[in-house]
Structures are given as C-alpha cells and as structure tokens.
Design an enzyme around this catalytic site. Structure first.
Site, PDB file in Angstrom:
ATOM      1  N   LYS A 114      51.276  42.686  39.151  1.00 45.55           N
ATOM      2  CA  LYS A 114      50.841  43.864  38.392  1.00 45.55           C
ATOM      3  C   LYS A 114      51.922  44.246  37.383  1.00 45.55           C
ATOM      4  O   LYS A 114      51.625  44.592  36.239  1.00 45.55           O
ATOM      5  CB  LYS A 114      50.581  45.009  39.386  1.00 45.55           C
ATOM      6  N   LYS A 198      40.425  28.794  41.663  1.00 45.41           N
ATOM      7  CA  LYS A 198      39.888  29.423  42.873  1.00 45.41           C
ATOM      8  C   LYS A 198      38.645  30.236  42.508  1.00 45.41           C
ATOM      9  O   LYS A 198      38.637  30.931  41.489  1.00 45.41           O
ATOM     10  CB  LYS A 198      40.984  30.349  43.424  1.00 45.41           C
ATOM     11  N   LYS A 201      35.481  36.478  41.597  1.00 45.81           N
ATOM     12  CA  LYS A 201      34.565  37.287  40.784  1.00 45.81           C
ATOM     13  C   LYS A 201      35.150  37.519  39.386  1.00 45.81           C
ATOM     14  O   LYS A 201      34.465  37.380  38.382  1.00 45.81           O
ATOM     15  CB  LYS A 201      34.363  38.627  41.505  1.00 45.81           C
TER      16      LYS A 201
HETATM   17  P1  ADP Z   1      38.041  37.946  45.002  1.00 45.41           P
HETATM   18  O1  ADP Z   1      39.221  37.025  44.709  1.00 45.41           O
HETATM   19  O2  ADP Z   1      36.752  37.292  44.632  1.00 45.41           O
HETATM   20  O3  ADP Z   1      38.214  39.307  44.390  1.00 45.41           O
HETATM   21  P2  ADP Z   1      38.796  39.283  47.495  1.00 45.41           P
HETATM   22  O4  ADP Z   1      40.194  39.458  47.028  1.00 45.41           O
HETATM   23  O5  ADP Z   1      37.919  40.479  47.624  1.00 45.41           O
HETATM   24  O6  ADP Z   1      38.030  38.159  46.586  1.00 45.41           O
HETATM   25  O7  ADP Z   1      38.874  38.530  48.910  1.00 45.41           O
HETATM   26  C1  ADP Z   1      38.211  38.861  50.124  1.00 45.41           C
HETATM   27  C2  ADP Z   1      38.549  37.807  51.194  1.00 45.41           C
HETATM   28  O8  ADP Z   1      38.052  36.510  50.788  1.00 45.41           O
HETATM   29  C3  ADP Z   1      40.063  37.627  51.430  1.00 45.41           C
HETATM   30  O9  ADP Z   1      40.314  37.366  52.813  1.00 45.41           O
HETATM   31  C4  ADP Z   1      40.396  36.409  50.575  1.00 45.41           C
HETATM   32  O10 ADP Z   1      41.530  35.745  51.066  1.00 45.41           O
HETATM   33  C5  ADP Z   1      39.117  35.553  50.700  1.00 45.41           C
HETATM   34  N1  ADP Z   1      38.862  34.726  49.479  1.00 45.41           N
HETATM   35  C6  ADP Z   1      38.714  35.164  48.201  1.00 45.41           C
HETATM   36  N2  ADP Z   1      38.442  34.142  47.333  1.00 45.41           N
HETATM   37  C7  ADP Z   1      38.415  33.005  48.083  1.00 45.41           C
HETATM   38  C8  ADP Z   1      38.187  31.608  47.779  1.00 45.41           C
HETATM   39  N3  ADP Z   1      37.923  31.166  46.542  1.00 45.41           N
HETATM   40  N4  ADP Z   1      38.238  30.741  48.805  1.00 45.41           N
HETATM   41  C9  ADP Z   1      38.499  31.155  50.062  1.00 45.41           C
HETATM   42  N5  ADP Z   1      38.714  32.436  50.426  1.00 45.41           N
HETATM   43  C10 ADP Z   1      38.676  33.373  49.466  1.00 45.41           C
END
Ligand code: ADP
Ligand code: TRP
Length: 334
Positions: A114, A198, A201
C-alpha cells in the site's frame, strides 16, 4: 480422541467468489468440517480498512455468509460467526500489540504494498497497519492446530506465530500453541483466464460461481488456450493450457476430459467445443449451490439465527482464553 481445532476468517470485501477462491480456500475449508472441529468467521472489523459505508458492509456480510452456506458449509458441523459479535477478538488484539515490534509490523506485505502504491504514510489508516495484530488475536483466541487459507496469507500466520512465541517466552507459559498454515501446494494459487497471473477479481481474469450464466459463459469463452494453435485441425498443447487446467478442477466426467485432451493433441477438436464442455461442467458442479443460494437469500432471518448461535459458541471458547491471558499478564486476580 477429540478432533483437531481449525480456524479461518473471510473478509467481507464485496468481491463475489471466483473459482480461484473456491478451489484455493473455500473448498478445503468446507471439507475440513467433517474431520476437524471448525471455527469460521466473517472478519467484518477487518473490512473497515476499505469499506466505510454502513449499507455496503451490511450487504457484504450477508452475501459472504450466503456464499459459504450455499457451497456446503453446514452450521451443524461448524461454528460460523461474525467477528464483531465476539468482543474478545478486539480485547485480545489490544494486549497482543505489546509483543511485536513496530519494525516488524512495517515489514508486512499489505502495508508495504500500500505504501508503494500511495507513496506516503499519511494516506494509510491505522486499521490497515494493525490488521495483522487483529488477525493474530482472531487466531490465537481459539488455540487452533491449523489455519486453512490461500498462499497470500502465509506472512500473517508467520507473524501470529512470532507473537505467540514472544508472549509464551515473556511469561514462561504455553498459553498459545503455535498455529500451522494449511496452504495447498497444488491449488493455493489458481491461474486466471489470461493464462498469466493469479486469478483475482481486481485483475478481471476470473471465472465466477454465482454470476448470471451469460456472464460465466463469456468468461469461459474468453479464456486463454494454446496461442500457437491457429486452426482446430492443428495439434494443440494441453500442458499449461488454462482451459484444461479448469477442466481438471471442474469436470467430474474424467472420461470426457481424457477424450478431449487426446482429440486436442491430435487436432480433431476446436477450442469452442472444449470451452462449451467446460461451461456445461461448471453448470453441473455449481447448479445445486446456485439454487441453494437463491433459496437462502429469501430467508435472512435464518442467516441471522445461524450467526447468533455461532457467536454464542465462539464467545464461550474465546472468553476462556482471554481470561487465561488476563491472569497471566496480571490484570486479573486482584
Ligand atoms: P481476491 O484476490 O480475488 O480479492 P481474496 O483476497 O478475497 O481474493 O481471497 C479470499 C481467499 O481466497 C483467501 O484465502 C485467498 O488466499 C484465496 N485466494 C484468492 N485468490 C486465489 C487464487 N487465484 N488461487 C487460490 N486461492 C486464492
Ligand atoms: N486476512 C484474511 C483474508 O484477507 C481474512 C482473515 C482475517 C483471516 N482474520 C483471519 C484468515 C484469521 C484466517 C485467520 O483473506
């Protein structure tokens, strides 16, 4: 022998779940409810670092609970609750801040990233800086054996272990067992439809779960395949091909997947058919969850009741740990 205790938290940040979240975190968490004593909570106080609007936060909390229940979380098997309903989380966080240095907190990724983006500390709120301390309190209150999360949460669990060790050493006690990160090697980081990064969203490279069918079809049709294959009659590569990676995760018809792979390599099937079959498999896998979610959405009282019951059970456990800590540090007993 009593079952091992497992704990995890989900931030209601408003992102609808994608298959990366599902296979990387949600599915392993849900599967553990059968073999372990599971405590899962919605980290609503953590969401304040980014969501500072009452209606939005309330909606996000409700939505994420619906997602988990629809995907198979069973409130009879698992204690599901909301962080703010159990005051011991905030109370322990105030104590734990004293067993970690400012320097170590400055080295946490979320803060550093950040800072790089915004370039000045003036624009970073203290909630974000303190986030890992609250997360350590979330975890240590329940003395869990392990914490199932995706790869991006590893550093937070390492910090939690440092805090626990430091606390135990200071008081020559074993109040806090050190929690293990439970992170999958194979699915801890699912690749996005761009075939590069990865799935996330914010990168616009997702395949959703609960969006309209037309949206999901479009996400699948746009997925990256084999860039060297110009025509359906060219032999294609299956290795590292995102569409086949998703087939392996989603398509329960293993004979169909094997046949598609063979035809792809021989140049006797087009990308469109491979993707159509992936879309059909996605519907097969998630249709029951989509149906359950639509039904549950009609019954907010039931959702509230589940959270209320979960909070009572969580509070009973958490309060015990808090009292133990208060006694050890010397603020109780006079
Ligand atoms: P995003 O990166 O889409 O915003 P979040 O940070 O809300 O997702 O993650 C929610 C959960 O899903 C966490 O435990 C995170 O480690 C897991 N996670 C997020 N993206 C992935 C991915 N591409 N593959 C595996 N696990 C993921
Ligand atoms: N930081 C986690 C995430 O963004 C959510 C979370 C908060 C959590 N407290 C936790 C996860 C305690 C595991 C344990 O995904």
């Amino acid at each position: 022998m009593s079952k091992q205790r497992i704990l995890s938290g989900i931030t209601p940040s408003g992102n609808s779940l994608h298959i990366g979240n599902y296979f990387g975190a949600v599915q392993p968490q849900i599967q553990l409810q059968h073999s372990a004593q599971t405590y899962y909570f919605v980290a609503d106080l953590h969401a304040l670092t980014t969501i500072q609007n009452r209606e939005v936060l309330e909606k996000n909390i409700f939505e994420v609970v619906l997602d988990y229940l629809a995907l198979g979380l069973d409130p009879e098997q698992c204690v599901l609750f909301r962080q703010s309903d159990v005051p011991a989380h905030s109370q322990l966080a105030v104590v734990l801040g004293n067993y970690i240095s400012f320097g170590q907190m400055q080295r946490m990724h979320a803060f550093k990233d950040k800072l790089q983006k915004d370039t000045t500390v003036e624009s970073i709120n203290m909630g974000l800086f303190n986030y890992p301390i609250l997360m350590a309190a979330d975890i240590l209150l329940y003395k869990p054996y392990g914490v199932p999360v995706g790869e991006d949460q590893r550093q937070h669990i390492e910090l939690t272990r440092d805090i626990a060790e430091n606390f135990n050493r200071t008081y020559n006690t074993d109040v806090f067992p050190l929690p293990e990160p439970l992170i999958s090697q194979e699915v801890g980081k699912i690749i996005g439809t761009d075939g590069q990064r990865k799935m996330s969203k914010s990168l616009g490279n997702i395949i959703g779960i609960f969006e309209d069918e037309a949206v999901i079809r479009k996400q699948i049709m746009g997925a990256y395949t084999d860039p060297n294959r110009k025509r359906a009659t060219d032999p294609g590569s299956v290795e590292g091909n995102t569409v086949f990676l998703y087939h392996d995760l989603i398509n329960d018809n293993v004979d169909e997947v094997a046949e598609l792979k063979a035809r792809y390599q021989a140049g006797t099937v087009g990308d469109v058919e491979v993707k159509e079959k992936l879309f059909t498999a996605h519907q097969r896998m998630f249709a029951p969850a989509r149906q359950r979610r639509a039904e549950l959405a009609q019954d907010p009282e039931r959702v509230k009741e589940i959270l209320r019951e979960g909070a009572q059970k969580a509070q009973a456990f958490a309060q015990q740990t808090l009292e133990e800590v208060y006694t050890v540090i010397g603020v109780k007993g006079v």
